[in-house]
Design a protein around this motif. Structure first.
Motif, PDB file in Angstrom:
ATOM      1  N   ASP A  73       0.528  -1.116  -0.054  1.00  0.00           N
ATOM      2  CA  ASP A  73       0.031   0.096   0.064  1.00  0.00           C
ATOM      3  C   ASP A  73       0.725   1.325   0.076  1.00  0.00           C
ATOM      4  N   SER A  74       2.122   1.230   0.606  1.00  0.00           N
ATOM      5  CA  SER A  74       3.075   2.380   0.451  1.00  0.00           C
ATOM      6  C   SER A  74       3.554   2.703  -0.706  1.00  0.00           C
ATOM      7  N   ASP A  75       3.503   1.842  -2.133  1.00  0.00           N
ATOM      8  CA  ASP A  75       3.713   2.281  -3.290  1.00  0.00           C
ATOM      9  C   ASP A  75       2.810   3.394  -3.810  1.00  0.00           C
ATOM     10  N   ASP A  76       3.025   4.091  -4.803  1.00  0.00           N
ATOM     11  CA  ASP A  76       2.308   4.923  -5.413  1.00  0.00           C
ATOM     12  C   ASP A  76       0.978   4.461  -6.207  1.00  0.00           C
ATOM     13  N   LEU A  77       0.177   5.150  -6.468  1.00  0.00           N
ATOM     14  CA  LEU A  77      -1.151   4.810  -7.084  1.00  0.00           C
ATOM     15  C   LEU A  77      -0.605   3.928  -8.419  1.00  0.00           C
ATOM     16  N   LEU A  78       0.213   4.617  -9.411  1.00  0.00           N
ATOM     17  CA  LEU A  78       0.547   4.004 -10.601  1.00  0.00           C
ATOM     18  C   LEU A  78       1.378   2.705 -10.422  1.00  0.00           C
ATOM     19  N   ALA A  79       2.171   2.591  -9.419  1.00  0.00           N
ATOM     20  CA  ALA A  79       2.920   1.233  -9.082  1.00  0.00           C
ATOM     21  C   ALA A  79       1.887   0.218  -8.823  1.00  0.00           C
ATOM     22  N   ARG A  80       0.874   0.776  -8.085  1.00  0.00           N
ATOM     23  CA  ARG A  80      -0.113  -0.306  -7.528  1.00  0.00           C
ATOM     24  C   ARG A  80      -1.051  -0.636  -8.783  1.00  0.00           C
ATOM     25  N   VAL A  81      -1.393   0.074  -9.527  1.00  0.00           N
ATOM     26  CA  VAL A  81      -2.185  -0.372 -10.766  1.00  0.00           C
ATOM     27  C   VAL A  81      -1.194  -1.203 -11.808  1.00  0.00           C
ATOM     28  N   ARG A  82      -0.178  -0.919 -11.946  1.00  0.00           N
ATOM     29  CA  ARG A  82       0.748  -1.821 -12.554  1.00  0.00           C
ATOM     30  C   ARG A  82       0.952  -3.197 -12.181  1.00  0.00           C
ATOM     31  N   ALA A  83       1.082  -3.116 -10.890  1.00  0.00           N
ATOM     32  CA  ALA A  83       1.352  -4.673 -10.200  1.00  0.00           C
ATOM     33  C   ALA A  83       0.073  -5.280 -10.024  1.00  0.00           C
ATOM     34  N   VAL A  84      -1.015  -4.788  -9.899  1.00  0.00           N
ATOM     35  CA  VAL A  84      -2.387  -5.438  -9.849  1.00  0.00           C
ATOM     36  C   VAL A  84      -2.921  -5.779 -11.077  1.00  0.00           C
ATOM     37  N   THR A  85      -2.661  -5.234 -12.016  1.00  0.00           N
ATOM     38  CA  THR A  85      -3.065  -5.471 -13.619  1.00  0.00           C
ATOM     39  C   THR A  85      -2.175  -6.594 -14.113  1.00  0.00           C
ATOM     40  N   ALA A  86      -0.927  -6.473 -14.040  1.00  0.00           N
ATOM     41  CA  ALA A  86       0.115  -7.503 -14.455  1.00  0.00           C
ATOM     42  C   ALA A  86      -0.130  -8.696 -13.441  1.00  0.00           C
ATOM     43  N   GLY A  87      -0.156  -8.605 -12.459  1.00  0.00           N
ATOM     44  CA  GLY A  87      -0.316  -9.734 -11.558  1.00  0.00           C
ATOM     45  C   GLY A  87      -1.647 -10.716 -11.843  1.00  0.00           C
ATOM     46  N   GLY A  88      -2.559  -9.584 -11.834  1.00  0.00           N
ATOM     47  CA  GLY A  88      -4.168 -10.286 -12.149  1.00  0.00           C
ATOM     48  C   GLY A  88      -4.060 -10.918 -13.495  1.00  0.00           C
ATOM     49  N   LEU A  89      -3.610 -10.134 -14.705  1.00  0.00           N
ATOM     50  CA  LEU A  89      -3.470 -11.012 -15.981  1.00  0.00           C
ATOM     51  C   LEU A  89      -2.846 -12.295 -16.038  1.00  0.00           C
ATOM     52  N   ALA A  90      -1.441 -12.349 -15.134  1.00  0.00           N
ATOM     53  CA  ALA A  90      -0.957 -13.612 -15.144  1.00  0.00           C
ATOM     54  C   ALA A  90      -1.834 -14.844 -14.498  1.00  0.00           C
ATOM     55  N   ILE A  91      -2.493 -14.367 -13.406  1.00  0.00           N
ATOM     56  CA  ILE A  91      -3.268 -15.416 -12.734  1.00  0.00           C
ATOM     57  C   ILE A  91      -4.413 -15.791 -13.732  1.00  0.00           C
ATOM     58  N   PHE A  92      -5.064 -14.580 -14.294  1.00  0.00           N
ATOM     59  CA  PHE A  92      -6.070 -15.209 -15.258  1.00  0.00           C
ATOM     60  C   PHE A  92      -5.743 -16.106 -16.428  1.00  0.00           C
ATOM     61  N   LEU A  93      -4.811 -15.729 -17.065  1.00  0.00           N
ATOM     62  CA  LEU A  93      -4.024 -16.505 -18.237  1.00  0.00           C
ATOM     63  C   LEU A  93      -3.916 -17.893 -17.583  1.00  0.00           C
ATOM     64  N   THR A  94      -3.392 -17.983 -16.438  1.00  0.00           N
ATOM     65  CA  THR A  94      -2.914 -19.443 -16.005  1.00  0.00           C
ATOM     66  C   THR A  94      -4.213 -20.029 -15.635  1.00  0.00           C
ATOM     67  N   GLU A  95      -5.339 -19.460 -15.180  1.00  0.00           N
ATOM     68  CA  GLU A  95      -6.563 -20.166 -15.040  1.00  0.00           C
ATOM     69  C   GLU A  95      -7.341 -20.533 -16.316  1.00  0.00           C
ATOM     70  N   SER A  96      -6.985 -19.453 -17.348  1.00  0.00           N
ATOM     71  CA  SER A  96      -7.865 -19.826 -18.455  1.00  0.00           C
ATOM     72  C   SER A  96      -7.104 -20.416 -19.664  1.00  0.00           C
ATOM     73  N   ARG A  97      -6.051 -21.042 -19.163  1.00  0.00           N
ATOM     74  CA  ARG A  97      -5.062 -21.651 -20.219  1.00  0.00           C
ATOM     75  C   ARG A  97      -4.549 -20.649 -21.490  1.00  0.00           C
ATOM     76  N   GLY A  98      -4.297 -19.471 -21.087  1.00  0.00           N
ATOM     77  CA  GLY A  98      -3.980 -18.553 -22.081  1.00  0.00           C
ATOM     78  C   GLY A  98      -5.072 -17.984 -22.929  1.00  0.00           C
ATOM     79  N   ARG A  99      -6.296 -18.194 -22.660  1.00  0.00           N
ATOM     80  CA  ARG A  99      -7.232 -17.837 -23.667  1.00  0.00           C
ATOM     81  C   ARG A  99      -8.128 -16.639 -22.641  1.00  0.00           C
ATOM     82  N   ARG A 100      -9.338 -16.552 -23.512  1.00  0.00           N
ATOM     83  CA  ARG A 100     -10.272 -15.926 -22.900  1.00  0.00           C
ATOM     84  C   ARG A 100     -10.142 -14.247 -22.607  1.00  0.00           C
TER      85      ARG A 100
END
Length: 173
Positions: free
Chosen positions: A104-131
């Motif tokens: 939470d101490s990171d600035d807004l941009l750093a947190r947006v970058r982290a949550v979207t990159a990490g979230g897409l990584a998890i989603f692609l793992t769960e969706s087998r790279g599709r969807r």
């Protein structure tokens, strides 16, 4: 395949940011997307909106990927730029355990970058790279996350799908 929507914040936020970047009045849409997904620190959005919109242009590449490998390569590039070493589990605000990709101490941009990159990584793992995709209607550049049961989504909305069907019907007649 059934998705837990609570674990999809990063992928859904990524789609909303990409769509906001291509819209009129993107700052308001970015602010609404951050609020919807509980990204704290919105008061400072005006300071970071240009960086968020620039990040959204990089996120678009994931949705435009032609296959699982291309999408994974794009997410790996985003992870290299946006993921911190501070990934941790949290149960704040009475929520079930979930991952945070930046402190939470990171600035807004750093947190947006982290949550979207990490979230897409998890989603692609769960969706087998599709969807993930870009709307198939000619002229529409909106992106989407397909959470349906049969993984056949081609349009960003029912409206675009219906309009495309009408357009195809008119072209035949």
């Amino acid at each position: 395949m059934q998705f837990n929507h609570d674990n999809m914040t990063g992928a859904l936020l990524a789609a909303e940011l990409v769509n906001a970047e291509a819209s009129n009045g993107p700052e308001a849409r970015v602010g609404a997307a951050l609020e919807l997904h509980g990204i704290r620190g919105r008061a400072a959005l005006s300071t970071f909106v240009d960086g968020v919109l620039e990040w959204a242009r990089l996120l678009r590449r994931v949705f435009e990927g032609q296959d699982a490998r291309a999408r994974c390569d794009e997410v790996n590039a985003l992870l290299a730029l946006g993921a911190s070493k501070g990934v941790y589990l949290s149960t704040h605000d009475g929520l079930d355990p979930h991952l945070h990709f930046a402190p939470d101490s990171d600035d807004l941009l750093a947190r947006v970058r982290a949550v979207t990159a990490g979230g897409l990584a998890i989603f692609l793992t769960e969706s087998r790279g599709r969807r993930l995709g870009v709307c198939s209607r000619r002229g529409c550049e909106q992106v989407f996350v397909d959470v349906g049961r049969n993984a056949t989504r081609r349009y960003c909305s029912t409206r675009c799908g219906n309009n495309d069907a009408v357009d195809r019907y008119r072209q035949r007649g």
